[in-house]
Scaffold this active site. Structure first.
Site, PDB file in Angstrom:
ATOM      1  CG  ASN A   1       4.432  -1.861   5.054  1.00  0.00           C
ATOM      2  OD1 ASN A   1       5.565  -2.195   5.376  1.00  0.00           O
ATOM      3  ND2 ASN A   1       3.440  -2.734   5.020  1.00  0.00           N
TER       4      ASN A   1
ATOM      5  CB  CYS B   1      -0.971  -0.018   1.178  1.00  0.00           C
ATOM      6  SG  CYS B   1      -0.180  -0.051   2.806  1.00  0.00           S
TER       7      CYS B   1
ATOM      8  CG  ASP C   1      -5.304   5.983   2.435  1.00  0.00           C
ATOM      9  OD1 ASP C   1      -5.331   5.626   3.630  1.00  0.00           O
ATOM     10  OD2 ASP C   1      -4.417   6.714   1.963  1.00  0.00           O
TER      11      ASP C   1
ATOM     12  CB  CYS D   1      -3.620   1.492   7.126  1.00  0.00           C
ATOM     13  SG  CYS D   1      -3.343   2.947   8.154  1.00  0.00           S
ATOM     14  NE  ARG D   2      -4.496   1.529   1.855  1.00  0.00           N
ATOM     15  CZ  ARG D   2      -4.317   2.316   0.820  1.00  0.00           C
ATOM     16  NH1 ARG D   2      -5.190   2.281  -0.175  1.00  0.00           N
ATOM     17  NH2 ARG D   2      -3.285   3.127   0.762  1.00  0.00           N
ATOM     18  CB  SER D   3       0.297  -3.540   2.630  1.00  0.00           C
ATOM     19  OG  SER D   3       1.177  -2.642   3.252  1.00  0.00           O
TER      20      SER D   3
HETATM   21  P1  4NP Z   1      -1.739   2.716   4.181  1.00  0.00           P
HETATM   22  O1  4NP Z   1      -2.408   4.047   4.789  1.00  0.00           O
HETATM   23  O2  4NP Z   1      -1.204   3.099   2.811  1.00  0.00           O
HETATM   24  O3  4NP Z   1      -2.892   1.777   4.093  1.00  0.00           O
HETATM   25  O4  4NP Z   1      -0.658   2.288   5.136  1.00  0.00           O
HETATM   26  C1  4NP Z   1      -1.731   5.260   4.848  1.00  0.00           C
HETATM   27  C2  4NP Z   1      -0.827   5.489   5.873  1.00  0.00           C
HETATM   28  C3  4NP Z   1      -0.185   6.708   5.955  1.00  0.00           C
HETATM   29  C4  4NP Z   1      -0.448   7.690   5.032  1.00  0.00           C
HETATM   30  C5  4NP Z   1      -1.346   7.453   4.000  1.00  0.00           C
HETATM   31  C6  4NP Z   1      -1.989   6.236   3.916  1.00  0.00           C
HETATM   32  N1  4NP Z   1       0.185   8.947   5.130  1.00  0.00           N
HETATM   33  O5  4NP Z   1      -0.122   9.836   4.315  1.00  0.00           O
HETATM   34  O6  4NP Z   1       1.052   9.139   6.007  1.00  0.00           O
END
Ligand code: 4NP
Length: 162
Positions: free
Chosen positions: A13, A10, A128, A15-17
């Site tokens: 790294n 994602c 997201d 939340c989703r992945s």
């Molecule tokens: P992820 O979520 O891609 O599912 O881990 C996010 C985590 C952090 C951010 C964006 C999405 N950020 O902008 O810091």
């Protein structure tokens, strides 16, 4: 030695992945396939390298029986296309950024998680959840569980019987 390897990717790294890694690893373990299938996750960005998964993702996963606490964020790299059999993006932005990281010989390894493994959901991406509320994290977990079941079935069909 693992016969097959999967990397979930994602943006951050956190939340989703890592949710996908923890859920899929759990299903691999339940199937007794942890010696056959290697599972990892990474982010396209460098924003959160070294961090544990977001506490909201960990809480949602824990409620459903999945432990994400062992995971630490890392950034995806070109070498991942050599090391892994499948690289599975959570959304189209991640998919695009991963496609820039690889050479064309690895085209077949790059997948989009929901479009390719849970087409019945009729959306292509895991949204997201980072700037949203708790229901966003619950929705992410549900989608990931469904696609993980289908992914495991597909990989099982490809493993040697031995
Ligand atoms: P992820 O979520 O891609 O599912 O881990 C996010 C985590 C952090 C951010 C964006 C999405 N950020 O902008 O810091």
């Amino acid at each position: 030695m693992h016969q097959f390897s999967v990397l979930f990717v994602c943006l951050g790294n956190i939340c989703r992945s890592p949710t996908a890694e923890g859920v899929f690893q759990h299903k691999v373990n339940q199937a007794g396939l942890e010696q056959q299938i290697r599972v990892d996750s990474a982010g396209t960005s460098a924003f959160h390298i070294g961090e544990s998964p977001d506490s909201r993702s960990q809480r949602e996963a824990r409620k459903a029986g999945y432990d994400l606490s062992y995971i630490r964020a890392r950034q995806a790299e070109a070498k991942d296309f050599v090391d892994f059999d499948l690289i599975i993006a959570m959304d189209l932005e991640n998919y695009h950024n991963l496609s820039l990281l690889k050479t064309t010989r690895y085209n077949d390894k790059l997948k989009l998680f929901i479009r390719d493994y849970a087409p019945d959901l009729e959306i292509d991406e895991v949204p997201d959840p980072y700037y949203g509320g708790a229901d966003g994290f619950a929705n992410v977990l549900n989608m990931i569980e469904l696609a993980s079941n289908n992914l495991l079935e597909e990989i099982r069909g490809q493993l040697d019987e031995s």
